[in-house]
Design a protein around this motif. Structure first.
Motif, PDB file in Angstrom:
ATOM      1  N   ARG A 316     -47.750 -75.062 -37.565  1.00 14.46           N
ATOM      2  CA  ARG A 316     -48.751 -75.652 -36.662  1.00 14.46           C
ATOM      3  C   ARG A 316     -48.626 -75.118 -35.244  1.00 14.46           C
ATOM      4  O   ARG A 316     -49.549 -75.152 -34.460  1.00 14.46           O
ATOM      5  CB  ARG A 316     -48.596 -77.185 -36.646  1.00 14.46           C
ATOM      6  CG  ARG A 316     -49.624 -77.932 -37.469  1.00 14.46           C
ATOM      7  CD  ARG A 316     -49.461 -77.793 -38.951  1.00 14.46           C
ATOM      8  NE  ARG A 316     -48.317 -78.527 -39.482  1.00 14.46           N
ATOM      9  CZ  ARG A 316     -47.743 -78.279 -40.660  1.00 14.46           C
ATOM     10  NH1 ARG A 316     -48.169 -77.280 -41.431  1.00 14.46           N
ATOM     11  NH2 ARG A 316     -46.721 -78.994 -41.071  1.00 14.46           N
ATOM     12  N   GLN A 317     -47.420 -74.658 -34.835  1.00 15.33           N
ATOM     13  CA  GLN A 317     -47.235 -74.015 -33.536  1.00 15.33           C
ATOM     14  C   GLN A 317     -46.044 -73.059 -33.592  1.00 15.33           C
ATOM     15  O   GLN A 317     -45.158 -73.219 -34.423  1.00 15.33           O
ATOM     16  CB  GLN A 317     -47.035 -75.024 -32.396  1.00 15.33           C
ATOM     17  CG  GLN A 317     -46.104 -76.185 -32.678  1.00 15.33           C
ATOM     18  CD  GLN A 317     -46.858 -77.475 -32.859  1.00 15.33           C
ATOM     19  OE1 GLN A 317     -47.637 -77.825 -32.002  1.00 15.33           O
ATOM     20  NE2 GLN A 317     -46.622 -78.179 -33.959  1.00 15.33           N
ATOM     21  N   LEU A 342     -46.288 -70.827 -27.967  1.00 16.57           N
ATOM     22  CA  LEU A 342     -45.604 -71.050 -26.681  1.00 16.57           C
ATOM     23  C   LEU A 342     -44.940 -69.723 -26.327  1.00 16.57           C
ATOM     24  O   LEU A 342     -44.070 -69.247 -27.064  1.00 16.57           O
ATOM     25  CB  LEU A 342     -44.583 -72.185 -26.791  1.00 16.57           C
ATOM     26  CG  LEU A 342     -45.166 -73.606 -26.688  1.00 16.57           C
ATOM     27  CD1 LEU A 342     -45.949 -73.999 -27.931  1.00 16.57           C
ATOM     28  CD2 LEU A 342     -44.069 -74.631 -26.437  1.00 16.57           C
ATOM     29  N   PRO A 343     -45.352 -69.075 -25.219  1.00 17.46           N
ATOM     30  CA  PRO A 343     -45.029 -67.655 -25.020  1.00 17.46           C
ATOM     31  C   PRO A 343     -43.623 -67.380 -24.478  1.00 17.46           C
ATOM     32  O   PRO A 343     -43.055 -68.189 -23.740  1.00 17.46           O
ATOM     33  CB  PRO A 343     -46.082 -67.217 -23.997  1.00 17.46           C
ATOM     34  CG  PRO A 343     -46.383 -68.441 -23.224  1.00 17.46           C
ATOM     35  CD  PRO A 343     -46.220 -69.608 -24.148  1.00 17.46           C
ATOM     36  N   ASP A 344     -43.142 -66.183 -24.846  1.00 15.40           N
ATOM     37  CA  ASP A 344     -41.794 -65.743 -24.454  1.00 15.40           C
ATOM     38  C   ASP A 344     -41.514 -65.822 -22.951  1.00 15.40           C
ATOM     39  O   ASP A 344     -40.444 -66.259 -22.549  1.00 15.40           O
ATOM     40  CB  ASP A 344     -41.533 -64.304 -24.961  1.00 15.40           C
ATOM     41  CG  ASP A 344     -42.670 -63.325 -24.663  1.00 15.40           C
ATOM     42  OD1 ASP A 344     -43.611 -63.689 -23.923  1.00 15.40           O
ATOM     43  OD2 ASP A 344     -42.624 -62.190 -25.173  1.00 15.40           O
ATOM     44  N   ASP A 382     -39.183 -77.951 -17.133  1.00 14.81           N
ATOM     45  CA  ASP A 382     -40.195 -79.009 -17.314  1.00 14.81           C
ATOM     46  C   ASP A 382     -41.381 -78.768 -16.385  1.00 14.81           C
ATOM     47  O   ASP A 382     -42.544 -78.847 -16.798  1.00 14.81           O
ATOM     48  CB  ASP A 382     -39.592 -80.392 -17.006  1.00 14.81           C
ATOM     49  CG  ASP A 382     -38.622 -80.841 -18.091  1.00 14.81           C
ATOM     50  OD1 ASP A 382     -38.462 -80.106 -19.084  1.00 14.81           O
ATOM     51  OD2 ASP A 382     -38.022 -81.925 -17.937  1.00 14.81           O
ATOM     52  N   ARG A 383     -41.079 -78.453 -15.131  1.00 12.10           N
ATOM     53  CA  ARG A 383     -42.139 -78.269 -14.133  1.00 12.10           C
ATOM     54  C   ARG A 383     -43.071 -77.111 -14.523  1.00 12.10           C
ATOM     55  O   ARG A 383     -44.288 -77.249 -14.555  1.00 12.10           O
ATOM     56  CB  ARG A 383     -41.480 -77.978 -12.778  1.00 12.10           C
ATOM     57  CG  ARG A 383     -42.452 -77.810 -11.618  1.00 12.10           C
ATOM     58  CD  ARG A 383     -41.715 -77.383 -10.362  1.00 12.10           C
ATOM     59  NE  ARG A 383     -41.177 -76.032 -10.496  1.00 12.10           N
ATOM     60  CZ  ARG A 383     -40.075 -75.586  -9.860  1.00 12.10           C
ATOM     61  NH1 ARG A 383     -39.386 -76.382  -9.074  1.00 12.10           N
ATOM     62  NH2 ARG A 383     -39.675 -74.344 -10.027  1.00 12.10           N
ATOM     63  N   GLU A 384     -42.470 -75.980 -14.879  1.00  8.94           N
ATOM     64  CA  GLU A 384     -43.296 -74.800 -15.158  1.00  8.94           C
ATOM     65  C   GLU A 384     -44.032 -74.942 -16.489  1.00  8.94           C
ATOM     66  O   GLU A 384     -45.176 -74.523 -16.606  1.00  8.94           O
ATOM     67  CB  GLU A 384     -42.434 -73.528 -15.141  1.00  8.94           C
ATOM     68  CG  GLU A 384     -41.678 -73.303 -13.836  1.00  8.94           C
ATOM     69  CD  GLU A 384     -42.551 -73.305 -12.588  1.00  8.94           C
ATOM     70  OE1 GLU A 384     -43.756 -72.967 -12.679  1.00  8.94           O
ATOM     71  OE2 GLU A 384     -42.029 -73.661 -11.512  1.00  8.94           O
ATOM     72  N   ALA A 385     -43.371 -75.516 -17.487  1.00  2.05           N
ATOM     73  CA  ALA A 385     -44.033 -75.687 -18.792  1.00  2.05           C
ATOM     74  C   ALA A 385     -45.230 -76.621 -18.642  1.00  2.05           C
ATOM     75  O   ALA A 385     -46.332 -76.312 -19.118  1.00  2.05           O
ATOM     76  CB  ALA A 385     -43.046 -76.233 -19.822  1.00  2.05           C
ATOM     77  N   ARG A 386     -45.036 -77.735 -17.939  1.00  2.00           N
ATOM     78  CA  ARG A 386     -46.159 -78.679 -17.760  1.00  2.00           C
ATOM     79  C   ARG A 386     -47.326 -78.012 -17.048  1.00  2.00           C
ATOM     80  O   ARG A 386     -48.482 -78.175 -17.405  1.00  2.00           O
ATOM     81  CB  ARG A 386     -45.692 -79.912 -16.972  1.00  2.00           C
ATOM     82  CG  ARG A 386     -45.078 -80.979 -17.866  1.00  2.00           C
ATOM     83  CD  ARG A 386     -45.118 -82.335 -17.208  1.00  2.00           C
ATOM     84  NE  ARG A 386     -44.416 -82.341 -15.948  1.00  2.00           N
ATOM     85  CZ  ARG A 386     -43.155 -82.747 -15.794  1.00  2.00           C
ATOM     86  NH1 ARG A 386     -42.477 -83.186 -16.829  1.00  2.00           N
ATOM     87  NH2 ARG A 386     -42.588 -82.723 -14.623  1.00  2.00           N
ATOM     88  N   TYR A 387     -46.997 -77.208 -16.020  1.00  2.51           N
ATOM     89  CA  TYR A 387     -48.047 -76.528 -15.261  1.00  2.51           C
ATOM     90  C   TYR A 387     -48.842 -75.596 -16.183  1.00  2.51           C
ATOM     91  O   TYR A 387     -50.076 -75.562 -16.159  1.00  2.51           O
ATOM     92  CB  TYR A 387     -47.436 -75.735 -14.096  1.00  2.51           C
ATOM     93  CG  TYR A 387     -48.485 -75.088 -13.224  1.00  2.51           C
ATOM     94  CD1 TYR A 387     -49.034 -75.769 -12.137  1.00  2.51           C
ATOM     95  CD2 TYR A 387     -48.959 -73.816 -13.508  1.00  2.51           C
ATOM     96  CE1 TYR A 387     -50.026 -75.188 -11.358  1.00  2.51           C
ATOM     97  CE2 TYR A 387     -49.948 -73.220 -12.739  1.00  2.51           C
ATOM     98  CZ  TYR A 387     -50.473 -73.918 -11.662  1.00  2.51           C
ATOM     99  OH  TYR A 387     -51.451 -73.334 -10.911  1.00  2.51           O
ATOM    100  N   ILE A 388     -48.126 -74.840 -17.011  1.00  2.00           N
ATOM    101  CA  ILE A 388     -48.793 -73.875 -17.905  1.00  2.00           C
ATOM    102  C   ILE A 388     -49.657 -74.605 -18.939  1.00  2.00           C
ATOM    103  O   ILE A 388     -50.779 -74.208 -19.222  1.00  2.00           O
ATOM    104  CB  ILE A 388     -47.739 -72.951 -18.555  1.00  2.00           C
ATOM    105  CG1 ILE A 388     -47.179 -72.012 -17.485  1.00  2.00           C
ATOM    106  CG2 ILE A 388     -48.320 -72.156 -19.724  1.00  2.00           C
ATOM    107  CD1 ILE A 388     -45.902 -71.302 -17.869  1.00  2.00           C
ATOM    108  N   ASN A 398     -55.552 -69.557 -23.883  1.00  2.00           N
ATOM    109  CA  ASN A 398     -54.335 -69.796 -24.659  1.00  2.00           C
ATOM    110  C   ASN A 398     -53.110 -69.841 -23.735  1.00  2.00           C
ATOM    111  O   ASN A 398     -53.191 -69.495 -22.546  1.00  2.00           O
ATOM    112  CB  ASN A 398     -54.197 -68.816 -25.828  1.00  2.00           C
ATOM    113  CG  ASN A 398     -53.938 -67.394 -25.373  1.00  2.00           C
ATOM    114  OD1 ASN A 398     -53.298 -67.160 -24.351  1.00  2.00           O
ATOM    115  ND2 ASN A 398     -54.437 -66.438 -26.140  1.00  2.00           N
ATOM    116  N   LEU A 399     -51.995 -70.285 -24.296  1.00  2.00           N
ATOM    117  CA  LEU A 399     -50.818 -70.544 -23.459  1.00  2.00           C
ATOM    118  C   LEU A 399     -50.262 -69.259 -22.852  1.00  2.00           C
ATOM    119  O   LEU A 399     -49.734 -69.259 -21.742  1.00  2.00           O
ATOM    120  CB  LEU A 399     -49.734 -71.245 -24.287  1.00  2.00           C
ATOM    121  CG  LEU A 399     -50.119 -72.655 -24.775  1.00  2.00           C
ATOM    122  CD1 LEU A 399     -49.134 -73.136 -25.831  1.00  2.00           C
ATOM    123  CD2 LEU A 399     -50.142 -73.629 -23.606  1.00  2.00           C
TER     124      LEU A 399
END
Ligand code: NAD
Length: 442
Positions: A316-317, A342-344, A382-388, A398-399
């Motif tokens: 699924r992901q 979810l990208p490298d 957490d900060r950067e992932a949430r922003y993306i 897409n991500l």
């Protein structure tokens, strides 16, 4: 560069979602410095061999450049350049005060004795010493290089410079100024990113099945920590093959067995109590990639999901811990099928983030405990992932595109501060309009 633009940057370069100045596109076309060196090494049998090494610094607008050193027979200048570009993006995505670089030596390190490896590593540092330094360019480990090699390299640099400068290189052994938490950092960071994703999509970790391709440094620590965090790891594989258990696997026990038996599949036939109790099925690497799981984690090599198998992916992901495990065609297919990747450049950035912490600690001469390292890593991830994730939702992209946009925006912000065509044109026209004032000022 074609090879660079073909992976992930297409949309950004086409300026579909971002208004980029021509200046920035021009500056991001080629590296700031690409150095090729020859490294003569006296082999144990008395022969002389000359190895080829590279160091490429792609862009240093945001700070000193940062990137690992790879030892591999197929290293090329083009590959090192592409990797240095990715490092530039990755450091920007995480908001680290670094540009991007990469290095490599064309060598099969498995054919060298330890003494030959030490001589080669020290020779490489002598060859590139003029362009590296704690305030210029900071190498780190990559494929087939490790903490011991980083320790030799830091020592060689100290001898050349006649002072201790541990901040010249990261990923060192802890006793030589390495950071606590560095070894597990990539897996740990990937888990933080996954946890943000799971929370955002209201998934229950206990009900989330995970298959992990690659059981090396990054894949093992990810699997171990994800298991501790409650995720169900149902499949693991390494270059020899894989194992599957619908009930869930215990990565730490499996690693203990892998270390003694040297392959995952051997666990099946071992006679210790753990093995007798556990029931695993074996599966091939190709089968693992096509398992019906919630999360497929790619932690082995590049180009694992291609046009050939992208349509068969049932996960699924996808979580990219390796660099470039999904090629650009597969990326488009997965995107069309609505499978998030979810990208490298975000997921595996825990390694370079803790490398940044190591550099900070070396330069401050003050060392943190492991909880502090992990706490700070979590804050950034957490900060950067949430922003993306939010950017992807807002712009309906897409991500991967969202991550590249985020990184490019930071790089472009730094370049704009130095002045672009638009800035200077505006400045000139201002001077033109206020001609009388200008004459007065002169
Ligand atoms: P590693 O050499 O420790 O582990 C690689 C693992 O992949 C090994 O277990 C190997 O057996 C397995 N493998 C190889 N071919 C395979 C195949 N066809 N199928 C399944 N498994 C296979 O390397 P690592 O440090 O864990 O790095 C893995 C990836 O993560 C690389 O792409 C690397 O660039 C990336 N990465 C690592 C770090 C880090 O800090 N270690 C940081 C960023 C990115």
């Amino acid at each position: 560069r074609d090879s660079v633009a073909s992976r992930g940057l297409g949309d950004v370069y086409k300026r579909q979602h971002i208004n980029l100045s021509d200046d920035i596109l021009l500056r991001m076309q080629q590296p700031k410095l690409a150095l090729t060196v020859s490294i003569p090494v006296r082999m144990d049998d008395g022969d002389l061999r000359v190895f080829t090494g590279y160091r490429v610094q792609f862009d240093d607008t945001r700070g000193p450049t940062k990137g690992g050193i790879r030892y591999h027979p197929s290293v090329t200048l083009d590959e090192v350049t592409s990797l240095s570009f990715w490092m530039t993006i990755k450091c920007a995505v995480m908001g680290l005060p670094f540009g991007g670089a990469k290095g490599g030596i064309v060598v099969n390190p498995k054919e060298l004795s330890r003494l030959e490896l030490e001589r080669l590593s020290r020779g490489y540092i002598r060859a590139i010493a003029d362009v590296i330094g704690p305030k210029r360019d900071i190498p780190a480990p990559d494929v087939y290089t490790n903490a011991t090699i980083m320790g030799w390299m830091a020592n060689e640099y100290a001898q050349i410079m006649r002072e201790q400068l541990p901040g010249v290189i990261t990923g060192k052994p802890v006793h030589l100024g390495g950071s606590l938490g560095r070894e597990a950092a990539t897996g740990q960071g990937a888990l933080y990113a996954l946890q943000q994703w799971v929370a955002r999509n209201q998934l229950d970790p206990g009900q989330t099945t995970v298959a992990v391709q690659g059981f090396g440094n990054a894949g093992y620590h990810f699997a171990r920590l994800a298991h501790l965090a409650g995720f169900r790891i149902v499949a693991l594989s390494d270059s020899q093959g894989g194992i599957y258990s619908a009930a869930g696997l215990e990565p730490e026990l499996i690693m203990q067995h892998k270390r003694t038996r040297r392959e995952l599949k051997a666990i099946l036939y071992c006679d210790s109590s753990v093995c007798e109790e556990a029931r695993y099925d074996t599966l091939s690497n190709a089968d693992l990639l096509e398992l019906d799981v919630d999360v497929l984690v790619l932690a082995a090599l590049e180009n694992q999901i291609t046009e050939q198998n992208a349509a068969q992916i049932q996960a699924r992901q996808l979580l990219e811990i390796a660099n470039g495990p999904v090629d650009s065609r597969a990326d488009a297919i997965l995107s069309e099928r609505g499978i998030p990747v979810l990208p490298d450049v975000m997921v595996n950035a825990g390694g370079v983030t803790v490398s940044y912490f190591e550099w900070v600690q070396n330069r401050a001469g003050f060392y943190w405990d492991e909880d502090e390292v992990n706490g700070r890593l979590k804050t950034i991830m957490d900060r950067e992932a949430r922003y993306i994730f939010e950017l992807a939702d807002d712009k309906q992209i897409n991500l991967r595109t969202a991550a590249y946009l985020h990184g490019i925006e930071r790089i472009s912000g730094a370049m704009i501060e130095h002045g672009t065509r638009e800035y200077f044109q505006q400045h000139l026209s201002l001077i033109h309009i206020s001609e009388p004032t200008r004459r007065y000022a002169i």
